[in-house]
Design a protein around this motif. Sequence first.
Motif, PDB file in Angstrom:
ATOM      1  N   MET A   1      70.698  76.749 -14.649  1.00 13.54           N
ATOM      2  CA  MET A   1      70.707  76.870 -16.215  1.00 13.54           C
ATOM      3  C   MET A   1      69.383  75.968 -16.348  1.00 13.54           C
ATOM      4  SD  MET A   1      73.486  74.438 -18.185  1.00 13.54           S
ATOM      5  CE  MET A   1      74.672  75.281 -18.037  1.00 13.54           C
ATOM      6  N   GLU A   2      68.903  76.662 -17.677  1.00  8.20           N
ATOM      7  CA  GLU A   2      67.474  76.249 -17.914  1.00  8.20           C
ATOM      8  C   GLU A   2      67.570  75.131 -19.332  1.00  8.20           C
ATOM      9  OE1 GLU A   2      63.455  78.252 -19.940  1.00  8.20           O
ATOM     10  OE2 GLU A   2      65.223  79.501 -19.630  1.00  8.20           O
ATOM     11  N   THR A   3      66.718  74.304 -19.243  1.00  4.89           N
ATOM     12  CA  THR A   3      66.731  72.928 -20.242  1.00  4.89           C
ATOM     13  C   THR A   3      65.575  73.074 -20.863  1.00  4.89           C
ATOM     14  OG1 THR A   3      68.030  71.924 -18.745  1.00  4.89           O
ATOM     15  CG2 THR A   3      67.088  70.648 -20.451  1.00  4.89           C
ATOM     16  N   LYS A   4      65.533  72.923 -22.288  1.00  2.00           N
ATOM     17  CA  LYS A   4      64.329  72.839 -22.814  1.00  2.00           C
ATOM     18  C   LYS A   4      64.882  71.932 -23.986  1.00  2.00           C
ATOM     19  CE  LYS A   4      62.324  77.647 -22.214  1.00  2.00           C
ATOM     20  NZ  LYS A   4      61.845  78.721 -22.833  1.00  2.00           N
ATOM     21  N   GLU A   5      63.315  71.472 -24.628  1.00  2.00           N
ATOM     22  CA  GLU A   5      63.499  70.470 -25.772  1.00  2.00           C
ATOM     23  C   GLU A   5      63.046  71.275 -26.971  1.00  2.00           C
ATOM     24  OE1 GLU A   5      61.141  66.844 -25.211  1.00  2.00           O
ATOM     25  OE2 GLU A   5      62.465  66.303 -23.514  1.00  2.00           O
ATOM     26  N   GLY A   6      63.658  70.779 -28.251  1.00  2.00           N
ATOM     27  CA  GLY A   6      63.425  71.455 -29.345  1.00  2.00           C
ATOM     28  C   GLY A   6      63.855  70.674 -30.590  1.00  2.00           C
ATOM     29  N   ILE A   7      63.562  71.225 -31.711  1.00  3.45           N
ATOM     30  CA  ILE A   7      63.729  70.766 -33.032  1.00  3.45           C
ATOM     31  C   ILE A   7      64.923  71.456 -33.936  1.00  3.45           C
ATOM     32  CG2 ILE A   7      62.844  70.039 -35.256  1.00  3.45           C
ATOM     33  CD1 ILE A   7      60.210  69.559 -33.941  1.00  3.45           C
ATOM     34  N   LEU A   8      66.020  70.754 -34.163  1.00  8.66           N
ATOM     35  CA  LEU A   8      66.925  71.669 -34.811  1.00  8.66           C
ATOM     36  C   LEU A   8      66.657  71.785 -36.153  1.00  8.66           C
ATOM     37  CD1 LEU A   8      70.395  69.829 -33.959  1.00  8.66           C
ATOM     38  CD2 LEU A   8      70.082  72.223 -33.919  1.00  8.66           C
ATOM     39  N   TYR A  52      70.420  73.757 -23.640  1.00  4.37           N
ATOM     40  CA  TYR A  52      70.817  74.308 -22.116  1.00  4.37           C
ATOM     41  C   TYR A  52      71.104  75.425 -22.433  1.00  4.37           C
ATOM     42  CZ  TYR A  52      71.366  69.367 -21.108  1.00  4.37           C
ATOM     43  OH  TYR A  52      71.334  67.905 -20.941  1.00  4.37           O
ATOM     44  N   LEU A  53      70.083  76.631 -21.651  1.00  2.00           N
ATOM     45  CA  LEU A  53      70.351  78.017 -21.877  1.00  2.00           C
ATOM     46  C   LEU A  53      70.691  78.683 -20.529  1.00  2.00           C
ATOM     47  CD1 LEU A  53      67.126  76.816 -23.118  1.00  2.00           C
ATOM     48  CD2 LEU A  53      67.901  78.832 -24.436  1.00  2.00           C
ATOM     49  N   GLU A  54      71.558  79.706 -20.799  1.00  2.00           N
ATOM     50  CA  GLU A  54      71.875  80.706 -19.656  1.00  2.00           C
ATOM     51  C   GLU A  54      71.633  82.076 -20.108  1.00  2.00           C
ATOM     52  OE1 GLU A  54      75.938  80.183 -18.316  1.00  2.00           O
ATOM     53  OE2 GLU A  54      75.867  78.221 -17.142  1.00  2.00           O
ATOM     54  N   ASN A  55      70.913  82.721 -19.440  1.00  2.00           N
ATOM     55  CA  ASN A  55      70.617  84.069 -19.836  1.00  2.00           C
ATOM     56  C   ASN A  55      69.821  84.192 -21.171  1.00  2.00           C
ATOM     57  OD1 ASN A  55      71.550  85.185 -17.475  1.00  2.00           O
ATOM     58  ND2 ASN A  55      73.579  85.304 -18.398  1.00  2.00           N
ATOM     59  N   ASN A  56      69.069  82.933 -21.444  1.00  2.00           N
ATOM     60  CA  ASN A  56      68.411  83.038 -22.598  1.00  2.00           C
ATOM     61  C   ASN A  56      69.127  82.634 -23.980  1.00  2.00           C
ATOM     62  OD1 ASN A  56      65.715  82.520 -23.528  1.00  2.00           O
ATOM     63  ND2 ASN A  56      65.615  84.585 -24.545  1.00  2.00           N
ATOM     64  N   GLU A  57      70.537  82.356 -23.568  1.00  2.00           N
ATOM     65  CA  GLU A  57      71.278  81.966 -24.763  1.00  2.00           C
ATOM     66  C   GLU A  57      71.790  80.554 -24.559  1.00  2.00           C
ATOM     67  OE1 GLU A  57      75.058  84.353 -24.924  1.00  2.00           O
ATOM     68  OE2 GLU A  57      73.974  85.977 -25.320  1.00  2.00           O
TER      69      GLU A  57
END
Length: 336
Positions: A1-8, A52-57
């Motif tokens: 699972m990929e983790t990224k930070e962002g802004i809602l 948290y992303l899985e398969n870019n979702e």
Amino acid sequence: METKEGILKVKIKNNGSRDSQKTHILVGKDKKPISKEFPLTNEMNNKNCVVYLENNEIVDIEIDGEKIDKGEKKEKPKKLPKCENKENMKIPNDTCLILQDSKVQIENFALKLYRFAKFDENDEPKIKDQKINESFFHNNWDKFYNVNIKAYYENIQKLPLKFSTLPDFKTSYRLVIGGEATVYETSMRLHHIYGIPYIPASGIKGVVRSYIITEKFENKEEEALNDDDFVKVFGSQEQEGKVIFFDAFPISKPTLKVDIMNPHYGDYYSKKIAPTDTMKLNPIPFLTVENTTFRFVVASKIEKITFKEKRFLVWFKKALQNHGLGAKTAVGYGYF
């Protein structure tokens, strides 16, 4: 699972519908769409988050260390086929499909007659179209009687009361016991659990009481209420009666017949015009019981009840034979 930070980035219109939601997460210069299953609000706009992303979702969103749980995905209800409803019953489509597909047999006659009534092409419910005796415990009356009616009489005999023995009474012609309002213009009193015609205890008590007042007290109720024996049985405003009446049920399979009443001068009563033989007749069908034996049960809290010269049970029998029960006794209905 990929983790990224962002802004809602959240924008939800006032109507709150899913189609009015415009949401995504800005991760650097990339816009990541957010599933509408996440319960977001306008107050979350421009908040820092972790996704948290899985398969870019996006599968999870975290704001200030707390995860926003994805709501349960609501499946669209399957569209049901249209029921044929050949008998034009006024029932929901899904109920109609159950009856149609599984060939369910409705054994409770009251339920079948009143809740699954059949309507004609003019949307009028017709009693004569209900196949009355074909659907009335046609094949399993004995089993029904043993499980329900026989058991009912056996159970009440266990009560700490003194029971009086009465013969079973058979209708001499037809019996009409009115019921509550239904889709028909008329109705029959049917037991709400058993679904069969019966005679309520209150009606039996009322008839016997009325007969005794008429025959013994010359229709003078005040005189009856001053009689100790009468008050002992039926009670008064100040005193409870010592005799208990029970509902009367058929002990043979009831035979139902459709009868009619035929008002000849309807316009005379409704429109106040002169009655003539040219007025349109209006036959109204109604259900009756005939050739059926009922069991009557009474019990008391005292040993013996008499009205001076006659025992109470003698009055009871005479009331059924000479006074009648139910409606239309003046024209021969309701006698035993």
